[in-house]
Design a protein around this motif. Sequence first.
Motif, PDB file in Angstrom:
ATOM      1  N   LEU A  60       0.844  -1.188   0.000  1.00 11.62           N
ATOM      2  CA  LEU A  60       0.000   0.000   0.000  1.00 11.62           C
ATOM      3  C   LEU A  60       0.877   1.235   0.000  1.00 11.62           C
ATOM      4  O   LEU A  60       1.966   1.235   0.582  1.00 11.62           O
ATOM      5  N   LYS A  61       0.395   2.288  -0.635  1.00 11.97           N
ATOM      6  CA  LYS A  61       1.098   3.565  -0.600  1.00 11.97           C
ATOM      7  C   LYS A  61       0.201   4.588   0.091  1.00 11.97           C
ATOM      8  O   LYS A  61      -0.974   4.739  -0.243  1.00 11.97           O
ATOM      9  N   LEU A  62       0.756   5.299   1.074  1.00  7.85           N
ATOM     10  CA  LEU A  62      -0.006   6.298   1.812  1.00  7.85           C
ATOM     11  C   LEU A  62      -0.175   7.563   1.003  1.00  7.85           C
ATOM     12  O   LEU A  62       0.601   7.842   0.088  1.00  7.85           O
ATOM     13  N   ASP A  63      -1.200   8.342   1.360  1.00  4.39           N
ATOM     14  CA  ASP A  63      -1.449   9.618   0.696  1.00  4.39           C
ATOM     15  C   ASP A  63      -1.229  10.746   1.704  1.00  4.39           C
ATOM     16  O   ASP A  63      -0.463  10.596   2.659  1.00  4.39           O
ATOM     17  N   GLN A  64      -1.911  11.885   1.513  1.00  5.46           N
ATOM     18  CA  GLN A  64      -1.686  13.069   2.328  1.00  5.46           C
ATOM     19  C   GLN A  64      -2.503  13.061   3.618  1.00  5.46           C
ATOM     20  O   GLN A  64      -3.118  14.058   3.969  1.00  5.46           O
ATOM     21  N   TYR A  65      -2.509  11.969   4.329  1.00  6.53           N
ATOM     22  CA  TYR A  65      -3.148  11.894   5.632  1.00  6.53           C
ATOM     23  C   TYR A  65      -2.111  11.513   6.673  1.00  6.53           C
ATOM     24  O   TYR A  65      -1.244  10.666   6.416  1.00  6.53           O
ATOM     25  N   VAL A  66      -2.207  12.153   7.830  1.00  2.00           N
ATOM     26  CA  VAL A  66      -1.268  11.877   8.914  1.00  2.00           C
ATOM     27  C   VAL A  66      -2.066  11.541  10.170  1.00  2.00           C
ATOM     28  O   VAL A  66      -3.254  11.831  10.267  1.00  2.00           O
ATOM     29  N   GLY A  67      -1.395  10.932  11.140  1.00  2.79           N
ATOM     30  CA  GLY A  67      -2.077  10.582  12.374  1.00  2.79           C
ATOM     31  C   GLY A  67      -1.631   9.219  12.866  1.00  2.79           C
ATOM     32  O   GLY A  67      -0.449   8.860  12.778  1.00  2.79           O
ATOM     33  N   VAL A  68      -2.570   8.431  13.355  1.00  2.00           N
ATOM     34  CA  VAL A  68      -2.258   7.109  13.885  1.00  2.00           C
ATOM     35  C   VAL A  68      -3.407   6.157  13.570  1.00  2.00           C
ATOM     36  O   VAL A  68      -4.572   6.539  13.596  1.00  2.00           O
ATOM     37  N   ILE A  69      -3.057   4.931  13.222  1.00  2.00           N
ATOM     38  CA  ILE A  69      -4.046   3.887  12.946  1.00  2.00           C
ATOM     39  C   ILE A  69      -3.742   2.708  13.853  1.00  2.00           C
ATOM     40  O   ILE A  69      -2.595   2.257  13.938  1.00  2.00           O
ATOM     41  N   GLU A  70      -4.764   2.196  14.510  1.00  2.00           N
ATOM     42  CA  GLU A  70      -4.622   1.013  15.364  1.00  2.00           C
ATOM     43  C   GLU A  70      -5.480  -0.099  14.790  1.00  2.00           C
ATOM     44  O   GLU A  70      -6.660   0.105  14.490  1.00  2.00           O
ATOM     45  N   THR A  71      -4.908  -1.255  14.624  1.00  2.00           N
ATOM     46  CA  THR A  71      -5.617  -2.392  14.035  1.00  2.00           C
ATOM     47  C   THR A  71      -6.111  -3.331  15.141  1.00  2.00           C
ATOM     48  O   THR A  71      -5.625  -3.278  16.278  1.00  2.00           O
ATOM     49  N   PRO A  72      -7.072  -4.219  14.835  1.00  2.00           N
ATOM     50  CA  PRO A  72      -7.593  -5.134  15.863  1.00  2.00           C
ATOM     51  C   PRO A  72      -6.535  -6.044  16.478  1.00  2.00           C
ATOM     52  O   PRO A  72      -6.680  -6.476  17.623  1.00  2.00           O
ATOM     53  N   CYS A  73      -5.457  -6.324  15.732  1.00  2.00           N
ATOM     54  CA  CYS A  73      -4.424  -7.210  16.277  1.00  2.00           C
ATOM     55  C   CYS A  73      -3.455  -6.470  17.195  1.00  2.00           C
ATOM     56  O   CYS A  73      -2.534  -7.071  17.749  1.00  2.00           O
ATOM     57  N   GLY A  74      -3.655  -5.151  17.360  1.00  2.00           N
ATOM     58  CA  GLY A  74      -2.815  -4.374  18.273  1.00  2.00           C
ATOM     59  C   GLY A  74      -1.691  -3.615  17.609  1.00  2.00           C
ATOM     60  O   GLY A  74      -0.942  -2.902  18.283  1.00  2.00           O
TER      61      GLY A  74
END
Length: 430
Positions: A60-74
Amino acid sequence: MADFTVREYAFISIAYEGCPDSSLNHAYIPEKAFEHLCELSASFSKHGAKVFELAGRRKLKLDQYVGVIETPCGTRIEILPKHVEIDTDDEESVRRKERNLLQSMLSVSLHLSSREVGVASLNCFKNQPLNEWIITQFLASFERLVQRGLRFDYNRVQEEQKFLRGQLQHVKYMRQPAAKKHIFPIEHDVYEVNRPENRLIRAALEVVCKKTKDASNWKLAQELRLMTNEIPKSLNVKQDFKNWLSVRLLAHYKDIKPWTELILGEKMPVSTQGDWRGMSLLFPMEKLFENYVAYHLRLNLIRWNVKTQISSQHICLYEEKPIFRLRPDIHIQHRETNQIIVLDTKWKLINQNDRAGRFGLKDSDIQQMFAYSHYYLKHSSQVILIYPQVTTQFDNKLEFKFNVESGEALLRVIPFHLDEPKKVLDYLLD
């Protein structure tokens, strides 16, 4: 699970045996976390937000969004703005600078008080990931709130007691069997801590207790949890936020509200779909940059009125009614001379030496600025495009004349130094 830190436009791939170490430009994450990101990508696309772009079956290639992502697996993925070249600094230094910039931009966009935006406050938490920094700010605000005293409120209670208190509910009492005549159905007010603001803060604290991985944050969260154990958790977050009062008696609740909104997902620009939300927070860099520029213009242009997102002009008429608004990012007007300057911000790198490539400027952006010049200024003043100054490829202004009769119809393209915002005044008012 492991935490990963990347930057805008970085690649995210599935980890495999013998894969390279993760870096700011390419992270290798577990397969379950990657599958969750693919699901998020499809969800975001349905709502018009391009956060990820597929670059193959396993990338995957990221775009112009910043921040934090948390997935169900931790797995947690922190996404930072890209404004420092790794060639000139080591990766850890780049991570620290970009995290500090994101925290500063987020503080401005949340309209926090000067105490929260202060350099000392930011430097104290500059080595923390974004999610832990938000938790730290929330806990610090909550601790100050508890020290100053939580607000109580009167709540109507209906109950049955062996004594009279408040108002007797006569109809219910008359319908009771003879064996219960000694029990009184009453209705009265109780002065308690159960009010919307406190319920929301308590709900956010419960999320923090589960999500924080920082030892000091966890300790403080547990202490606050015990101190405020009598506060019930909010059962209807949206309704309680609607009932959050902004009155004088609740003035000291102002600092904690934006952190509560972030943690509970009510101020998240890009909302995740489905049951799992974790503590995912994504912000468009275009909007953060616009707010950051506007904030520093207000701070330094004392003699100018600075407004954002005005929309007083329309480009068309339909059945003699205006349609299609023109909405420049920033509109400034001199308080004495009434001179007006219209500005737009673009989070994009351009090259002042690339004459053949028209400096990296897009036709649509120039056409948009021409419309602003015509409808807002009648071609009598200048319009300005502001781009970030990241490298030496753009460290001086560019100036163009619109092809109209008025000689005052100018378009200027100026750099904005992210670490030294005051420098923009040298190009803006010269």
